[in-house]
Structure formats: structure tokens, C-alpha cells
Design a protein around this motif. Sequence first.
Motif, PDB file in Angstrom:
ATOM      1  N   VAL A   1       0.839  -1.201   0.000  1.00  0.00           N
ATOM      2  CA  VAL A   1       0.000   0.000   0.000  1.00  0.00           C
ATOM      3  C   VAL A   1       0.872   1.249   0.000  1.00  0.00           C
ATOM      4  CG1 VAL A   1      -1.651   1.340   1.365  1.00  0.00           C
ATOM      5  CG2 VAL A   1      -1.988  -1.114   1.055  1.00  0.00           C
ATOM      6  N   ALA A   2       1.949   1.239   0.789  1.00  0.00           N
ATOM      7  CA  ALA A   2       2.856   2.391   0.821  1.00  0.00           C
ATOM      8  C   ALA A   2       3.455   2.648  -0.555  1.00  0.00           C
ATOM      9  CB  ALA A   2       3.958   2.152   1.849  1.00  0.00           C
ATOM     10  N   LEU A   3       3.854   1.586  -1.249  1.00  0.00           N
ATOM     11  CA  LEU A   3       4.405   1.743  -2.591  1.00  0.00           C
ATOM     12  C   LEU A   3       3.397   2.375  -3.528  1.00  0.00           C
ATOM     13  CD1 LEU A   3       6.284   1.206  -5.014  1.00  0.00           C
ATOM     14  CD2 LEU A   3       5.409  -1.140  -5.050  1.00  0.00           C
ATOM     15  N   CYS A   4       2.182   1.859  -3.548  1.00  0.00           N
ATOM     16  CA  CYS A   4       1.204   2.316  -4.534  1.00  0.00           C
ATOM     17  C   CYS A   4       0.660   3.702  -4.217  1.00  0.00           C
ATOM     18  CB  CYS A   4       0.061   1.295  -4.630  1.00  0.00           C
ATOM     19  SG  CYS A   4       0.600  -0.312  -5.268  1.00  0.00           S
ATOM     20  N   GLN A   5       0.678   4.102  -2.957  1.00  0.00           N
ATOM     21  CA  GLN A   5       0.326   5.478  -2.632  1.00  0.00           C
ATOM     22  C   GLN A   5       1.454   6.438  -2.979  1.00  0.00           C
ATOM     23  OE1 GLN A   5      -0.814   5.041   1.539  1.00  0.00           O
ATOM     24  NE2 GLN A   5      -2.982   5.082   0.969  1.00  0.00           N
ATOM     25  N   PHE A   6       2.659   5.937  -3.029  1.00  0.00           N
ATOM     26  CA  PHE A   6       3.831   6.734  -3.403  1.00  0.00           C
ATOM     27  C   PHE A   6       3.873   6.989  -4.904  1.00  0.00           C
ATOM     28  CE2 PHE A   6       8.219   6.556  -4.937  1.00  0.00           C
ATOM     29  CZ  PHE A   6       8.844   7.548  -4.190  1.00  0.00           C
ATOM     30  N   LEU A   7       3.395   6.023  -5.703  1.00  0.00           N
ATOM     31  CA  LEU A   7       3.489   6.105  -7.164  1.00  0.00           C
ATOM     32  C   LEU A   7       2.348   6.920  -7.754  1.00  0.00           C
ATOM     33  CD1 LEU A   7       4.263   2.351  -7.947  1.00  0.00           C
ATOM     34  CD2 LEU A   7       5.900   4.242  -7.854  1.00  0.00           C
ATOM     35  N   PRO A   8       2.554   7.476  -8.959  1.00  0.00           N
ATOM     36  CA  PRO A   8       1.404   8.033  -9.685  1.00  0.00           C
ATOM     37  C   PRO A   8       0.486   6.906 -10.122  1.00  0.00           C
ATOM     38  CG  PRO A   8       3.355   8.014 -11.084  1.00  0.00           C
ATOM     39  CD  PRO A   8       3.812   7.616  -9.711  1.00  0.00           C
ATOM     40  N   GLY A   9      -0.798   7.232 -10.287  1.00  0.00           N
ATOM     41  CA  GLY A   9      -1.759   6.239 -10.734  1.00  0.00           C
ATOM     42  C   GLY A   9      -2.794   5.924  -9.675  1.00  0.00           C
ATOM     43  N   PRO A  10      -3.770   5.072  -9.991  1.00  0.00           N
ATOM     44  CA  PRO A  10      -4.842   4.706  -9.059  1.00  0.00           C
ATOM     45  C   PRO A  10      -4.329   3.689  -8.039  1.00  0.00           C
ATOM     46  CG  PRO A  10      -5.126   3.530 -11.133  1.00  0.00           C
ATOM     47  CD  PRO A  10      -3.925   4.415 -11.314  1.00  0.00           C
ATOM     48  N   ALA A  11      -4.152   4.125  -6.806  1.00  0.00           N
ATOM     49  CA  ALA A  11      -3.473   3.290  -5.810  1.00  0.00           C
ATOM     50  C   ALA A  11      -4.181   1.959  -5.591  1.00  0.00           C
ATOM     51  CB  ALA A  11      -3.360   4.052  -4.485  1.00  0.00           C
ATOM     52  N   SER A  12      -5.511   1.979  -5.462  1.00  0.00           N
ATOM     53  CA  SER A  12      -6.202   0.722  -5.166  1.00  0.00           C
ATOM     54  C   SER A  12      -6.081  -0.264  -6.323  1.00  0.00           C
ATOM     55  CB  SER A  12      -7.670   0.986  -4.839  1.00  0.00           C
ATOM     56  OG  SER A  12      -8.341   1.615  -5.910  1.00  0.00           O
ATOM     57  N   SER A  13      -6.151   0.224  -7.550  1.00  0.00           N
ATOM     58  CA  SER A  13      -6.008  -0.666  -8.703  1.00  0.00           C
ATOM     59  C   SER A  13      -4.597  -1.236  -8.775  1.00  0.00           C
ATOM     60  CB  SER A  13      -6.338   0.076 -10.000  1.00  0.00           C
ATOM     61  OG  SER A  13      -7.698   0.425 -10.047  1.00  0.00           O
TER      62      SER A  13
END
Length: 402
Positions: free
Chosen positions: A57-69
Motif C-alpha cells: 500500500v505504501a508503494l502504490c500510494q507513493f506512485l502516480p496512478g490509481p493506488a487501489s487498482s
Amino acid sequence: MPQQPVATQGTAREVFGAFLKLGLTSFGGPIAHLGYFRTEFVERRRWLDDRSYSDLVALCQFLPGPASSQVGMALGLGRAGWPGLLAAWAGFTLPSAIALILLALSITQYQHLAQAGWVHGLKIVAVAIVAQAVWGMVKSLCPDRPRAALGFLAALLTLVLPLAIGQVTAIAIAGLLGWWCLQPTQNSRSQAHNYPVSRRLGMAALIAFVTLLIGLPLWAAITGSSTLALLEGVYRAGALVFGGGHVVLPLLQSAVVPNGLVSNADFLAGYGAAQAVPGPLFTFSAFLGAISNGALHGWAGGLVLLAVIFLPAFLILIGALPFWEDLRHRASIQTAMAGINAGVVGILGAALYDPLWTSAILNKTDFGLALLCFGLLTVGRVPPALVVLLAGVMGWTMGMAS
């Protein structure tokens, strides 16, 4: 009682079934989606442990784009390899995409629907929903004066400069100023979950991400193709979403409304409708592709734009997975991302005024309905789907009374 071991292998069919259930029932936006994912895959199915899920979750919130997807894609990848990644994305995304395409085709076939009172209600509730997003993002992403200043600067640049140029410039300047001025946060190291992605493949994905981001607009400018310009704008929207899915609103609006492919009224009605369906907000692109009056339209247009907007999220996720442990602890990356996140608050704030407010709030009654919806969302904690339904009914009632 000893804890059961975490399951590590599965099939694409299993992954698709699990995510299809979530794609049909996951209302409430990306934060709620992440809660559903944790309950389903950490607590119930035990596909991974809590620490690995938190790292993801930390990675995907850090990246651009839709975090949940992106979290869903990575969960599918870790469970069943590359077929699992595709199955997770399809199961979570297609239900809402199909519903929005059907709505777009209905509006296209029955033109009077675009002028119906309930459609105007959807435009009004979009104002309230984005206002709620701005309110929450200000508190979490602009908690101090330096980041609040970056948000104001980004809003001004977005309002003064032409749409696409202003948004990209605002993100770039906010990132640079954040890198230069902000202080990094202290993060403790934790053990990450391993994914079947090599550094070579990750680097190839990052190169593809950047090549498309730079090459598509150049190709569109050289050829003068309106279809390429549309694909470029939607890809850019998917690539530059930081801080929350609602930021896709101004990016997509600049890709389809100024060139006449989608009317502003239809755009805002579709955005309001997107709040009433489960799954990721990025499926709004399927509505736009289906309702477009360009070469891409109908089912083909909806599915193509759906794939295009998720492509950068896929590439950046695959590109980051092998390098995540190094990236997440670099001070320069942390401060640049903090600046970018503050900047996107300003971009979304500018979008709240134009096109949302200027197109939807036409009189005191409209403002009153928007205020009611905002209060229900923020104070009453009413689920967005119910607020959207209420706005549609009240818009229909006001239309009948006028």
C-alpha cells in the motif's frame, strides 16, 4: 492458537473470482477499497501477511496512478503471476466500466437524456464530491505553510496557463520546489514482499512509461491525428495522477472537452455517475470513450480508453517493484513527492472552480443542493452512492418543477 501460514500460490481463475466480487461491491473510493482488500486478502484468504500488505500500500500510494487498482494488480501478480495480474484488474475494473459504457450509449441514443433534470443533479453532486476530496487532501497533503503555498501556486498556474500545459507545469514545479525546500520524513525500514519482476524487466517498463509519455504527444503533433491526441491525453491523465483518483478529473477534461469530443455537460454527468458505481474511478474513461463523437466511440472507444488510462499505472508499478526498497528511503524522492502531492491539491482546487462550479452551479437552488450533498458526505458520512442517488432524484424533481 498458532497462526496459519500465508498462502503463496493460486490460479488466475481464483484471482478473477475474488476481485470480481469486490468489483461488484466495493463502493466508497480508494481508501475504502484498500480496506476491503485487507479484509479479503490478508485476514480471510491469507494471500500475504499484514506487513507485506502495508508495504505494498505504501508503494502504490507513493506512485502516480490509481493506488487501489495498483495494489490489486500487485496482489494478483503475487498470487498467480502475470495471468493473475490481468485477472485481478479485469475482475475489479470491468463491472463499473461496463455500467458506465451502457450509460454513455443510452445518453447517445436518447439525446433528451442529456438535458434531463437528473443529469443536472449528477453534475451538481460532482461539485460536492470534488469539494470533499479537496477538503480531505488539504488536511493530509498540505498540513503546513510550505505545502499549502505549493498548493496555491499550482492552482494559480492551472488557472492562468492553458489546460494541459498548466497542469504539467504545476506538477513539475511543485515537485522541484518540494525537492528543494521541504524536509524528508523519517520512515522505518520493513521487510518487503517479493514479486516475480526482475530489475531488467522493471527498467524496461520504466523506459516504456517515459517513452510513451514523451513520444505520444510528439507523434500526435506530427501527424495531426485527433485520435492520437485523444489517446495521448488519456495516457497523460493516467500517468500524472498523484494524491488521489479525483485528480483525473481536470486531466481528462483537458483531453476530451476543449477539442469537442465530449460536451462539458456530458463530461460532468458521467463524472457524477462514476461516483455511484463500485470499483475504481478511472473507469470514468470508459464512459468518455463510449460517448465520444470522434473516430473512437461506442464499445470500442470505451474499452480502448479504459486500457489506455490504466497502461501507465501498470508500467510504473512493474517498473517500481524491483527498486522499491531503495526508492522509498531516499530523502530527495520523499520531498519531491511531498511537493507533487501538495501541487495536485491545487490542481484539483482549480478544477473545482472550472469546469465544475462554472458549469453546474447556475442559481441559488443548485448551490443549495451542492451544499446539502457536501454536508451529507462530510458531516453525515453518507455513502457517496446514496448521495448521488439523492442528487439525481432532486435534480429530476427540480426539472419537473421548472
